[in-house]
Structures are given as C-alpha cells and as structure tokens.
Design an enzyme around this catalytic site. Sequence first.
Site, PDB file in Angstrom:
ATOM      1  N   HIS A  79       0.943  -1.082  -0.222  1.00 25.89           N
ATOM      2  CA  HIS A  79       0.352  -0.099  -0.113  1.00 25.89           C
ATOM      3  C   HIS A  79       0.858   1.221   0.189  1.00 25.89           C
ATOM      4  CE1 HIS A  79      -4.735   0.660   0.029  1.00 25.89           C
ATOM      5  NE2 HIS A  79      -4.757   0.469   1.168  1.00 25.89           N
TER       6      HIS A  79
ATOM      7  N   ASN B 297      -7.423   6.220   3.300  1.00 26.88           N
ATOM      8  CA  ASN B 297      -8.821   6.378   2.761  1.00 26.88           C
ATOM      9  C   ASN B 297      -8.650   7.448   3.471  1.00 26.88           C
ATOM     10  OD1 ASN B 297      -8.632   3.825   3.188  1.00 26.88           O
ATOM     11  ND2 ASN B 297      -9.433   3.510   5.148  1.00 26.88           N
TER      12      ASN B 297
ATOM     13  N   ASP C 247      -0.838   2.057  -5.465  1.00 29.42           N
ATOM     14  CA  ASP C 247      -0.235   0.681  -5.728  1.00 29.42           C
ATOM     15  C   ASP C 247      -1.919  -0.155  -6.479  1.00 29.42           C
ATOM     16  OD1 ASP C 247      -2.592  -0.502  -3.214  1.00 29.42           O
ATOM     17  OD2 ASP C 247      -1.033   0.824  -3.313  1.00 29.42           O
TER      18      ASP C 247
ATOM     19  N   ASN D 267      -9.526   2.781  -1.828  1.00 31.43           N
ATOM     20  CA  ASN D 267      -9.962   3.773  -1.175  1.00 31.43           C
ATOM     21  C   ASN D 267      -9.116   5.398  -1.358  1.00 31.43           C
ATOM     22  OD1 ASN D 267     -12.093   1.804   0.535  1.00 31.43           O
ATOM     23  ND2 ASN D 267     -10.948   0.920   1.532  1.00 31.43           N
TER      24      ASN D 267
END
Length: 191
Positions: free
Chosen positions: A19, A66, A91, A112
Amino acid sequence: MFLVVGLGNPGKEYDGTRHNIGFEAIDCISKKYNIDVNRAKFKGVFGEGFINGCKVVLLKPTTYMNLSGESIREAINFYKLEKEEVIVIYDDISLEVGKLRIREKGSAGGHNGIKSIIANMSTDVFPRIKIGVGQPKGDLVSHVLGKFSKEEVQDLNEVIDASAKAVEIIIKDGTKEAMNELNGFKLSRIE
C-alpha cells in the site's frame, strides 16, 4: 506547476508494504531531482522543487490512505491548481508486480485512497500512475499491508524508476505521451 502525490500510510510499521508504493515513488523522485520532502502542511509531508524547469510540489499525505483526498484538496486550494495538474501515484492489485499503467481518468476501482481523492476533488479526471502490487491470494487487507518478497523488491525498483520517468513525461509532454511510451511497461523477465 504540478502536484505529484504518492499514496501510502504514515508510520514505520507501513514502510515497505504494498500500500505504500506511492510513498516509495515520491522518495525516488525526491532523490532524483534533489527535492527535500520534509515540510509539514496540507495534512502531509511535502517539498517544492523543479522537474525539467517546471515547478512541482511532491506530497505524501499523512492522513492514512482512506483520507488521502483531504490532504490533496488542501494543497490544490493553497496552490490554486487545476485537476490536470495533479498526478497521483498508487498501488494497484489488478496489475502484477513489475507492471505500470498510466491513466488520465477513471473510477476508484475499489481503491479507498482514490475514492477519497475523487470525493474531495469532485472529479475522476486527473492523471494517475498505477504500480502493480499483484493479486491477493487471501485476505485483501493482509495483502496490501504485507511486505514484498526479496525478488519482488528487485522488480519494484525498476518499476518505481519507470514511475519517476512517467511523471517527467507527463509534466513535459502530457499524459497521453506518457501512456504511449510507458503503458505496457514490464520487466524484461515478465512475459
């Protein structure tokens, strides 16, 4: 002027995770163009410099993935940027490790961080550079917050360099040119 944003999560525990590949890309660009990313503002860490004579701001949001859009919105408002002047690097699980894909616009595709950016910018039209991190074999969260294997890390260095080149091309010649030159980029040993 361009805002180049790499997505990731703050904190040592997230270093080297799938991530955080966007943060790694910003680190690569920072090193290549000698732009220190060490100033705190915009709910992130940023630095200003030049790429091929064009002013750029490199940004790593520290909001957690997020809420990345909040950080980007603050920077856009401060610098009075247009959506086409924002490049996001992140990513992508739909691409295998070692692949890169550049797009001018598009949906969040379940990501997200991108959902937050689209919501905060009120548009899905902004250049993006997606770096493949591979499909999860089990739980998605464990996959994206997991670390790369030693072999994958070697592959990633080449792809991260290619993402820095993509930023350079987008700034100089536009997103379409970067797509023409680098979409389909893959490591020589990936068929």
